[in-house]
Design a protein around this motif. Structure first.
Motif, PDB file in Angstrom:
ATOM      1  N   ALA A 171       0.842  -1.201   0.000  1.00  0.00           N
ATOM      2  CA  ALA A 171       0.000   0.000   0.000  1.00  0.00           C
ATOM      3  C   ALA A 171       0.879   1.255   0.000  1.00  0.00           C
ATOM      4  CB  ALA A 171      -0.921  -0.012   1.209  1.00  0.00           C
ATOM      5  N   VAL A 172       1.566   1.456  -1.116  1.00  0.00           N
ATOM      6  CA  VAL A 172       2.476   2.584  -1.273  1.00  0.00           C
ATOM      7  C   VAL A 172       2.189   3.239  -2.618  1.00  0.00           C
ATOM      8  CG1 VAL A 172       4.884   3.218  -1.676  1.00  0.00           C
ATOM      9  CG2 VAL A 172       4.308   1.700   0.201  1.00  0.00           C
ATOM     10  N   ASP A 173       2.125   4.562  -2.638  1.00  0.00           N
ATOM     11  CA  ASP A 173       1.925   5.296  -3.882  1.00  0.00           C
ATOM     12  C   ASP A 173       3.291   5.720  -4.414  1.00  0.00           C
ATOM     13  OD1 ASP A 173       1.236   6.990  -5.966  1.00  0.00           O
ATOM     14  OD2 ASP A 173      -0.521   7.793  -4.925  1.00  0.00           O
ATOM     15  N   LEU A 174       3.661   5.236  -5.598  1.00  0.00           N
ATOM     16  CA  LEU A 174       4.975   5.547  -6.173  1.00  0.00           C
ATOM     17  C   LEU A 174       5.172   7.043  -6.384  1.00  0.00           C
ATOM     18  CD1 LEU A 174       5.355   2.699  -8.847  1.00  0.00           C
ATOM     19  CD2 LEU A 174       6.341   2.796  -6.558  1.00  0.00           C
ATOM     20  N   ARG A 175       4.073   7.786  -6.484  1.00  0.00           N
ATOM     21  CA  ARG A 175       4.179   9.225  -6.708  1.00  0.00           C
ATOM     22  C   ARG A 175       4.646   9.975  -5.462  1.00  0.00           C
ATOM     23  NH1 ARG A 175      -1.857   9.858  -8.942  1.00  0.00           N
ATOM     24  NH2 ARG A 175      -2.097   8.562  -7.074  1.00  0.00           N
ATOM     25  N   HIS A 176       4.629   9.300  -4.312  1.00  0.00           N
ATOM     26  CA  HIS A 176       5.036   9.943  -3.051  1.00  0.00           C
ATOM     27  C   HIS A 176       6.516   9.725  -2.749  1.00  0.00           C
ATOM     28  CE1 HIS A 176       0.573   9.655  -1.625  1.00  0.00           C
ATOM     29  NE2 HIS A 176       0.787  10.636  -2.478  1.00  0.00           N
ATOM     30  N   GLY A 177       7.261   9.287  -3.735  1.00  0.00           N
ATOM     31  CA  GLY A 177       8.693   9.085  -3.560  1.00  0.00           C
ATOM     32  C   GLY A 177       9.355   8.966  -4.919  1.00  0.00           C
ATOM     33  N   LYS A 178      10.612   8.571  -4.918  1.00  0.00           N
ATOM     34  CA  LYS A 178      11.355   8.392  -6.164  1.00  0.00           C
ATOM     35  C   LYS A 178      11.893   6.970  -6.235  1.00  0.00           C
ATOM     36  CE  LYS A 178      12.736  13.121  -7.202  1.00  0.00           C
ATOM     37  NZ  LYS A 178      13.828  13.979  -7.715  1.00  0.00           N
ATOM     38  N   LEU A 179      11.878   6.422  -7.438  1.00  0.00           N
ATOM     39  CA  LEU A 179      12.396   5.077  -7.662  1.00  0.00           C
ATOM     40  C   LEU A 179      13.915   5.111  -7.714  1.00  0.00           C
ATOM     41  CD1 LEU A 179       9.829   3.740 -10.279  1.00  0.00           C
ATOM     42  CD2 LEU A 179      10.432   2.569  -8.159  1.00  0.00           C
TER      43      LEU A 179
END
Length: 449
Positions: free
Chosen positions: A301-309
């Motif tokens: 349950a993590v939104d990729l938009r809230h961090g950087k890959l």
């Protein structure tokens, strides 16, 4: 061959493991019930020894150690299939009672020698052991406490082999046990210091996938375990079938982990759609690429938009054009440069296997190492901090030989990792301090890997 030993711990770990063996036994043409080979292709046998052992009578059995502090789960596996070796079942006499301390100090410690003997027997029977994959939950007592105990022993006895963990992470919304936050917190130091690859399987995300994506009523864990098994099958595809990228645990480790402590990975799978939606699906590679980067298809349950890959990998299965796959994955990165860290160039990789999973023409598995994972780690920290502040239920742990300081030390380890992930998403690479990322479990022997 580059063999892997699977260690299934606790009720959750054994349930997920059983679903995994269901899926890959079919892919390799092995009958789940009898262990007999019934396949039609030589490719099914080429790397079957990575996960299976063969007997003199040409039967295959899973190279799995099935462990629990009570015998119920183990007995069910034994009745269900001949794929498991009876000597590899290790069970105690009493449940760990959803208590990390009992799994680590008392009930788990009683069966540790039997567990290590079973692991040693399998390790000595293979040609070239590349590592272990451990399946467990960190919400229960056995999956958290006994797993930490086993991992400490593995690091001591097999320092040159990699350890990958598939971890079921409890969610406050799905919680069934009030002390789950404590168990999850106390598990973190072992995962931080001893694991090389930690695949996070979030119960909250998994329940949402079943209800939202598949439009199915969540009545148990059968569908959830199957989704996890499909994802594990995708992650291990290049280990089990001919391929170039991530053909071993070590290659996966090198490609995905920039610093030893930053090894908490988010897996995803596509397609995850209902039967009704399949009628409107185009079944193209472009759809798969779009879906694996969608938060709806992540098992966390993590939104990729809230961090950087930091790094990402896409493992595709089925008949498709390698050129098209590479182009689509490159386009994703080029169109979303702000979502990838600048200090790791070429941080997106692809792999293709011609053999699709059962029942699908093509599929894609996603592995992401993202700074957005700090929100999941923060959730674990916050849940335990609220209880620890009032010392609620603490007596259940101190009564089994633990000290309050162990909780405080676990919080510090988790906070350090959380902060490191936050810094990793910042553009200024100089703010990353490699010396600060070195963890006690990542000794010189591990660094040379």
């Amino acid at each position: 061959m580059r063999e892997i030993i699977t260690i299934q711990i606790g009720a959750s770990g054994n349930s997920i493991g059983d679903a995994f063996w269901h899926v890959i036994s079919h892919e390799h043409g092995v009958d789940y019930s009898s262990g007999r080979f019934q396949g039609t292709s030589a490719l099914q046998l080429e790397r079957i020894n990575v996960f299976f052992n063969a007997t003199a009578s040409k039967r295959f059995y899973a190279r799995a150690i099935c462990i629990d502090t009570e015998a119920t789960t183990i007995e069910n596996l034994h009745k269900r299939s001949s794929l498991y070796r009876p000597e590899n079942f290790v069970a105690g006499t009493d449940s760990a009672g959803n208590n990390f301390a009992r799994g680590y100090h008392t009930d788990g410690a009683e069966i540790l020698d039997a567990v290590l003997n079973a692991i040693r027997r399998e390790a000595e029977s293979v040609d070239s052991l590349q590592g272990f994959q451990i399946l467990h939950s960190i919400g229960g007592g056995t999956g958290s406490g006994l797993t930490a105990l086993v991992m400490n022993a593995l690091i001591d006895e097999y320092p040159d082999n990699l350890i990958s963990n598939y971890v079921s992470i409890p969610s406050p919304q799905m919680s069934q046990v009030v002390v789950e936050p404590y168990n999850a917190l106390l598990s973190m130091p072992s995962l931080i210091h001893n694991s090389h690859l930690t695949f996070c399987l979030d119960n909250e995300a998994l329940f949402q996938i079943v209800s939202r994506n598949l439009k199915m009523a969540v009545s148990g864990y059968e569908h959830i375990n199957h989704i996890v098994a499909l994802t594990m099958s995708g992650i291990t595809t290049c280990l089990r079938f001919p391929g170039q990228l991530n053909a071993g645990l070590r290659k996966l480790y090198v490609n995905m982990i920039p610093f030893p402590q930053l090894h908490f990975l988010i897996p995803g799978f596509a397609p995850l759609i209902s039967c009704k939606q399949k009628e409107f699906s185009q079944g193209t590679v472009g759809e798969l690429v779009q879906q694996i980067f969608s938060s709806n298809n992540l098992l966390c349950a993590v939104d990729l938009r809230h961090g950087k890959l930091l790094t990402a990998a896409g493992i595709f299965r089925g008949r498709m054009s390698p050129r098209e796959v590479d182009q689509l994955m490159t386009n994703v990165r080029n169109k979303n440069l702000s979502s990838f860290v600048e200090w790791i160039p070429n941080n997106i990789k692809t792999a293709i296997c011609d053999i699709p999973p059962r029942g699908l023409k093509m599929s894609a598995t996603f592995i992401g190492n993202t700074s957005a994972i700090h929100k999941l780690l923060q959730r674990i920290l916050d849940g335990s901090s609220i209880m620890l502040r009032r010392k609620a239920h603490l007596h259940w742990y101190t009564g089994e030989g633990m000290e309050e300081q162990e909780f405080i030390d676990a919080q510090k380890d988790l906070q350090d990792t959380l902060d490191l992930y936050k810094r990793s998403g910042e553009d200024d690479s100089e703010k990353m301090n490699p010396e600060g990322t070195t963890c006690p479990g990542c000794n010189e022997g591990n660094d040379q890997k």
